[in-house]
Design an enzyme around this catalytic site. Structure first.
Site, PDB file in Angstrom:
ATOM      1  N   PRO A 151       0.903  -0.920   0.161  1.00 41.39           N
ATOM      2  CA  PRO A 151       0.191  -0.015   0.069  1.00 41.39           C
ATOM      3  C   PRO A 151       0.898   1.008  -0.347  1.00 41.39           C
ATOM      4  O   PRO A 151       1.223   1.836   0.787  1.00 41.39           O
ATOM      5  CB  PRO A 151      -0.543  -0.218   1.082  1.00 41.39           C
ATOM      6  CG  PRO A 151      -0.097  -0.665   2.426  1.00 41.39           C
ATOM      7  CD  PRO A 151       1.047  -1.829   1.608  1.00 41.39           C
ATOM      8  N   CYS A 152       1.421   1.329  -1.254  1.00 46.44           N
ATOM      9  CA  CYS A 152       2.558   2.786  -1.440  1.00 46.44           C
ATOM     10  C   CYS A 152       1.607   3.751  -1.131  1.00 46.44           C
ATOM     11  O   CYS A 152       1.917   5.185  -0.866  1.00 46.44           O
ATOM     12  CB  CYS A 152       3.272   3.131  -2.662  1.00 46.44           C
ATOM     13  SG  CYS A 152       1.957   2.860  -3.822  1.00 46.44           S
ATOM     14  N   HIS A 153      -0.004   3.887  -0.869  1.00 47.72           N
ATOM     15  CA  HIS A 153      -0.724   4.802  -0.777  1.00 47.72           C
ATOM     16  C   HIS A 153      -0.797   5.624   0.719  1.00 47.72           C
ATOM     17  O   HIS A 153      -1.028   6.769   0.332  1.00 47.72           O
ATOM     18  CB  HIS A 153      -2.577   5.029  -1.560  1.00 47.72           C
ATOM     19  CG  HIS A 153      -2.940   3.613  -0.979  1.00 47.72           C
ATOM     20  ND1 HIS A 153      -2.070   2.615  -1.086  1.00 47.72           N
ATOM     21  CD2 HIS A 153      -3.607   3.323   0.135  1.00 47.72           C
ATOM     22  CE1 HIS A 153      -3.003   1.093  -0.624  1.00 47.72           C
ATOM     23  NE2 HIS A 153      -4.372   2.174   0.263  1.00 47.72           N
TER      24      HIS A 153
END
Length: 192
Positions: A151-153
Site C-alpha cells: 500500500p504505497c498510497h
C-alpha cells in the site's frame, strides 16, 4: 507438505498470465506466476485499454488469461479494499524475486500499515535504521510493482503531504484511495 502436494497448490499449478478486473476506482490488472503475484496495476487514466497496454509492456511474455483461484481471491480482496473494506491484503502471496532485497524490506514495512492509517517516508526510513533513507523509500514506493497490495498510497511525504504517486491520476488517486479507507492525514476533510 510433500513435493507432490506442493506442486498441485493453486499458486504453483497455475500457468503464468495476467488479467484485468474492474474496481471502484477503474480497471486494474494483476499478473501471476508459479510463486504468487508478480505484479499489480492500478488504473490508467485513459481507461482499460491503457491498463492492458501497460501490463503488456511490463510483462511482454505473459498472455491474458483466466486467473487461477489464488489470483481470483486476490482480485476479490483488492476490489473489496477499493470499496472500503478494511482488508490489509496481507494474505495475498507476492513473488518478490524481481524486487531488490532493499525494496523488499521497505515493502514489508509498508504492508504492515493498516487500512485507514498512514506513515511517512521518514518514518519508514527510521524503521530501516537511517532517517536519511527517506528519499530511497520514496523511490521504492514509486517503483512499487504491487500497488495496492503493497500500500504505497498509505506512505506520505514529510508533514503528511501526499507526495508523488505513480499510478494514473497521480496524487489525486492516492488521496482518493486514502479517502475510501477513511484515512485523514493532518485531519483533513474528504476531497470527494
Amino acid at each position: 507438505m510433500n513435493d507432490e502436494a506442493a506442486a498441485t497448490t493453486p499458486a504453483v499449478a497455475a500457468e503464468p498470465g495476467f488479467a484485468l478486473f474492474d474496481t471502484a476506482i477503474g480497471t486494474c490488472a494483476l499478473a501471476w506466476g508459479p510463486r504468487g503475484l508478480i505484479g499489480v496495476q492500478l488504473p490508467e487514466e485513459s481507461g482499460a485499454a491503457a491498463t492492458r497496454a501497460r501490463m503488456q509492456r511490463r510483462f511482454p511474455d505473459l498472455p491474458a488469461a483466466e486467473p487461477p483461484e489464488s489470483a481470483q481471491k486476490a482480485v476479490a480482496a483488492i476490489q473489496a479494499l477499493l470499496q472500503g473494506a478494511p482488508d490489509d491484503l496481507a494474505n495475498i502471496e507476492l513473488d518478490m524475486s524481481r524486487v531488490s532485497e532493499f525494496h523488499q524490506r521497505i515493502y514489508a514495512i509498508a504492508r504492515r500499515i493498516p487500512p485507514g492509517q498512514t506513515r511517512t517516508y521518514g518514518e519508514i526510513a527510521a524503521e530501516l535504521g537511517d532517517k536519511g533513507l527517506s528519499r530511497a523509500v520514496g523511490q521504492a514506493m514509486g517503483h512499487n510493482p504491487f500497488a495496492p497490495v503493497v500500500p504505497c498510497h498509505r506512505v506520505l511525504a514529510a508533514g503528511n503531504k501526499p507526495g508523488g504517486f505513480s499510478a494514473g491520476g497521480g496524487a489525486l488517486t492516492k488521496l482518493r484511495m486514502l479517502d475510501i479507507e477513511g484515512a485523514r492525514p493532518n485531519g483533513m476533510a474528504s476531497l470527494f
